[in-house]
Write a protein that holds these residues in place. Structure first.
Motif, PDB file in Angstrom:
ATOM      1  N   LEU A 174      31.383  18.287  24.711  1.00 37.44           N
ATOM      2  CA  LEU A 174      32.127  18.530  23.468  1.00 37.44           C
ATOM      3  C   LEU A 174      32.166  17.283  22.590  1.00 37.44           C
ATOM      4  O   LEU A 174      32.037  17.368  21.371  1.00 37.44           O
ATOM      5  CB  LEU A 174      33.552  18.984  23.789  1.00 37.44           C
ATOM      6  N   GLU A 175      32.348  16.138  23.229  1.00 38.84           N
ATOM      7  CA  GLU A 175      32.451  14.895  22.457  1.00 38.84           C
ATOM      8  C   GLU A 175      31.139  14.539  21.764  1.00 38.84           C
ATOM      9  O   GLU A 175      31.143  13.805  20.769  1.00 38.84           O
ATOM     10  CB  GLU A 175      32.896  13.756  23.374  1.00 38.84           C
ATOM     11  N   ASN A 176      30.024  15.045  22.260  1.00 36.18           N
ATOM     12  CA  ASN A 176      28.713  14.732  21.674  1.00 36.18           C
ATOM     13  C   ASN A 176      28.356  15.606  20.474  1.00 36.18           C
ATOM     14  O   ASN A 176      27.283  15.425  19.899  1.00 36.18           O
ATOM     15  CB  ASN A 176      27.619  14.872  22.739  1.00 36.18           C
ATOM     16  N   PHE A 177      29.208  16.541  20.117  1.00 36.99           N
ATOM     17  CA  PHE A 177      28.935  17.380  18.940  1.00 36.99           C
ATOM     18  C   PHE A 177      28.695  16.496  17.709  1.00 36.99           C
ATOM     19  O   PHE A 177      29.445  15.557  17.466  1.00 36.99           O
ATOM     20  CB  PHE A 177      30.135  18.303  18.690  1.00 36.99           C
ATOM     21  N   PRO A 178      27.637  16.774  16.905  1.00 36.75           N
ATOM     22  CA  PRO A 178      26.706  17.897  16.991  1.00 36.75           C
ATOM     23  C   PRO A 178      25.375  17.558  17.682  1.00 36.75           C
ATOM     24  O   PRO A 178      24.411  18.307  17.534  1.00 36.75           O
ATOM     25  CB  PRO A 178      26.468  18.198  15.520  1.00 36.75           C
ATOM     26  N   LYS A 179      25.338  16.469  18.444  1.00 33.24           N
ATOM     27  CA  LYS A 179      24.095  16.078  19.118  1.00 33.24           C
ATOM     28  C   LYS A 179      24.041  16.742  20.493  1.00 33.24           C
ATOM     29  O   LYS A 179      24.394  16.147  21.512  1.00 33.24           O
ATOM     30  CB  LYS A 179      24.022  14.554  19.236  1.00 33.24           C
ATOM     31  N   TRP A 180      23.631  17.990  20.479  1.00 29.40           N
ATOM     32  CA  TRP A 180      23.648  18.795  21.702  1.00 29.40           C
ATOM     33  C   TRP A 180      22.253  19.060  22.228  1.00 29.40           C
ATOM     34  O   TRP A 180      21.297  19.203  21.469  1.00 29.40           O
ATOM     35  CB  TRP A 180      24.340  20.140  21.431  1.00 29.40           C
ATOM     36  N   GLU A 181      22.158  19.144  23.550  1.00 30.27           N
ATOM     37  CA  GLU A 181      21.015  19.690  24.267  1.00 30.27           C
ATOM     38  C   GLU A 181      21.576  20.752  25.212  1.00 30.27           C
ATOM     39  O   GLU A 181      22.787  20.826  25.442  1.00 30.27           O
ATOM     40  CB  GLU A 181      20.292  18.596  25.065  1.00 30.27           C
ATOM     41  N   LYS A 182      20.705  21.560  25.776  1.00 31.38           N
ATOM     42  CA  LYS A 182      21.177  22.557  26.730  1.00 31.38           C
ATOM     43  C   LYS A 182      21.854  21.871  27.907  1.00 31.38           C
ATOM     44  O   LYS A 182      21.355  20.893  28.444  1.00 31.38           O
ATOM     45  CB  LYS A 182      20.010  23.410  27.235  1.00 31.38           C
ATOM     46  N   ILE A 183      23.014  22.413  28.310  1.00 33.47           N
ATOM     47  CA  ILE A 183      23.741  21.833  29.429  1.00 33.47           C
ATOM     48  C   ILE A 183      23.044  22.207  30.733  1.00 33.47           C
ATOM     49  O   ILE A 183      22.458  23.285  30.852  1.00 33.47           O
ATOM     50  CB  ILE A 183      25.215  22.297  29.416  1.00 33.47           C
ATOM     51  N   SER A 184      23.101  21.307  31.715  1.00 31.89           N
ATOM     52  CA  SER A 184      22.313  21.505  32.928  1.00 31.89           C
ATOM     53  C   SER A 184      23.121  21.920  34.148  1.00 31.89           C
ATOM     54  O   SER A 184      22.556  22.352  35.151  1.00 31.89           O
ATOM     55  CB  SER A 184      21.558  20.214  33.259  1.00 31.89           C
ATOM     56  N   SER A 185      24.443  21.808  34.094  1.00 34.86           N
ATOM     57  CA  SER A 185      25.243  21.985  35.311  1.00 34.86           C
ATOM     58  C   SER A 185      25.738  23.412  35.515  1.00 34.86           C
ATOM     59  O   SER A 185      26.466  23.668  36.467  1.00 34.86           O
ATOM     60  CB  SER A 185      26.441  21.044  35.287  1.00 34.86           C
ATOM     61  N   VAL A 186      25.408  24.343  34.644  1.00 34.98           N
ATOM     62  CA  VAL A 186      25.903  25.709  34.812  1.00 34.98           C
ATOM     63  C   VAL A 186      25.267  26.367  36.027  1.00 34.98           C
ATOM     64  O   VAL A 186      24.156  26.033  36.425  1.00 34.98           O
ATOM     65  CB  VAL A 186      25.625  26.561  33.550  1.00 34.98           C
ATOM     66  N   GLN A 187      26.026  27.303  36.615  1.00 35.86           N
ATOM     67  CA  GLN A 187      25.569  28.050  37.778  1.00 35.86           C
ATOM     68  C   GLN A 187      25.474  29.532  37.415  1.00 35.86           C
ATOM     69  O   GLN A 187      26.117  29.992  36.482  1.00 35.86           O
ATOM     70  CB  GLN A 187      26.553  27.865  38.941  1.00 35.86           C
ATOM     71  N   PRO A 188      24.672  30.306  38.144  1.00 33.37           N
ATOM     72  CA  PRO A 188      24.594  31.746  37.857  1.00 33.37           C
ATOM     73  C   PRO A 188      25.983  32.379  37.844  1.00 33.37           C
ATOM     74  O   PRO A 188      26.828  32.076  38.696  1.00 33.37           O
ATOM     75  CB  PRO A 188      23.738  32.278  39.017  1.00 33.37           C
ATOM     76  N   ALA A 189      26.220  33.235  36.881  1.00 38.88           N
ATOM     77  CA  ALA A 189      27.530  33.872  36.723  1.00 38.88           C
ATOM     78  C   ALA A 189      27.707  34.967  37.765  1.00 38.88           C
ATOM     79  O   ALA A 189      26.953  35.933  37.796  1.00 38.88           O
ATOM     80  CB  ALA A 189      27.666  34.451  35.316  1.00 38.88           C
ATOM     81  N   VAL A 190      28.703  34.788  38.625  1.00 45.54           N
ATOM     82  CA  VAL A 190      29.031  35.780  39.643  1.00 45.54           C
ATOM     83  C   VAL A 190      30.505  36.134  39.482  1.00 45.54           C
ATOM     84  O   VAL A 190      31.368  35.251  39.481  1.00 45.54           O
ATOM     85  CB  VAL A 190      28.775  35.242  41.062  1.00 45.54           C
ATOM     86  N   GLY A 191      30.813  37.417  39.330  1.00 47.08           N
ATOM     87  CA  GLY A 191      32.196  37.809  39.132  1.00 47.08           C
ATOM     88  C   GLY A 191      32.680  37.442  37.742  1.00 47.08           C
ATOM     89  O   GLY A 191      31.894  37.220  36.824  1.00 47.08           O
ATOM     90  N   ASP A 192      33.991  37.367  37.608  1.00 51.98           N
ATOM     91  CA  ASP A 192      34.596  37.136  36.295  1.00 51.98           C
ATOM     92  C   ASP A 192      34.984  35.672  36.130  1.00 51.98           C
ATOM     93  O   ASP A 192      35.041  34.906  37.096  1.00 51.98           O
ATOM     94  CB  ASP A 192      35.830  38.021  36.142  1.00 51.98           C
ATOM     95  N   LEU A 193      35.255  35.292  34.894  1.00 47.87           N
ATOM     96  CA  LEU A 193      35.718  33.945  34.579  1.00 47.87           C
ATOM     97  C   LEU A 193      37.230  33.896  34.743  1.00 47.87           C
ATOM     98  O   LEU A 193      37.957  34.633  34.073  1.00 47.87           O
ATOM     99  CB  LEU A 193      35.331  33.564  33.153  1.00 47.87           C
TER     100      LEU A 193
END
Length: 259
Positions: free
Chosen positions: A32-51
């Motif tokens: 968030l602090e790097n806005f607007p210098k963004w790249e795709k985030i790498s730490s996401v995991q496959p979505a299983v179940g609900d948030l």
């Protein structure tokens, strides 16, 4: 083109509509602090179940969403449909009701019951929130209904007048709780707009930092950035690479309704 511009306006706000993967400590905050210098985030995991959300988000709220900034990092070479049209929403608050409830479990495909084994997680009422969000932007007559796949909370369809559909599929996510009590969630999802000459595809990443306030007016505030990435079907996909083609930043404020 008018329809697409409005569709983009409401579908790029945030992903409550749709357990969670924990991000590397501080990565979402830094994102968030790097806005607007963004790249795709790498730490996401496959979505299983609900948030799952913090307990302090449970209940009924009037949400006020305000677009505070928008950036097209690859302009003028690449600009998404509706980007310029969305400038009309800059600093214009749009309000609608949302709801967060205890998670329920599907039993044998027949009944929906509270989870008995442990305290139920707090999740978004996706149909209620999605319908109110869509109608706030498109109008009651344009939005017919919202449905969530009974087998997956991560697949949602918004049905529009004229046999049009917006399909949103959450594919990955990550969460982070900061030392100052903020809850940050990132979700990556694919969107398919059906009903035109040919289906339109895109990929979206939304990162939102929620913070409980000591007052009730509002009681919760959030900083949200939504990034749009080209899908492999787009002819400019390789030119854009891992960079977003549009960024939208919102201020979200939650006011308790007591309903």
């Amino acid at each position: 083109m008018i329809v697409m511009r409005v569709i983009w306006s409401f579908c790029l706000i945030f992903l409550f509509l749709l357990g969670t993967g924990e991000a590397t400590a501080g990565e979402l905050t830094e994102h968030l602090e790097n806005f607007p210098k963004w790249e795709k985030i790498s730490s996401v995991q496959p979505a299983v179940g609900d948030l799952a959300y913090p307990d302090w988000m449970a209940g009924d709220w009037l949400l006020k969403s305000t677009l505070v900034d928008l950036v097209a990092p690859l302009a003028p070479d690449i600009v998404t449909p509706g980007f310029e049209g969305n400038r009309q929403y800059l600093q214009v608050p749009i309000s609608f009701p949302v709801r967060f409830v205890q998670e329920k479990k599907l039993i044998s495909g027949l009944k929906i019951l509270p989870r008995p084994s442990k305290k139920a997680a707090i999740v978004a009422d996706r149909v209620f929130n999605g319908l109110n969000l869509a109608r706030a932007y498109l109008g009651d007559t344009t939005v017919l209904s919202v449905k969530v796949d009974p087998d997956s909370p991560n697949r949602q369809i918004t049905f529009l007048r004229g046999e049009r559909q917006l399909v949103s599929i959450v594919s990955a996510r990550a969460t982070e709780t900061t030392s100052d009590g903020r809850f940050i969630a990132t979700e990556v999802f694919q969107q398919i707009f059906k009903g035109g000459v040919s289906p339109y595809f895109n990929s979206v990443e939304s990162t939102t930092a929620y913070r409980k306030l000591p007052t009730s007016n509002p009681a919760i505030e959030a900083d949200q950035v939504t990034a749009v990435y080209l899908s492999p079907q787009d002819p400019d996909y390789f030119q854009a690479g891992s960079r977003p083609v549009a960024l939208y930043r919102y201020r979200l404020e939650f006011f308790p309704t007591g309903l």
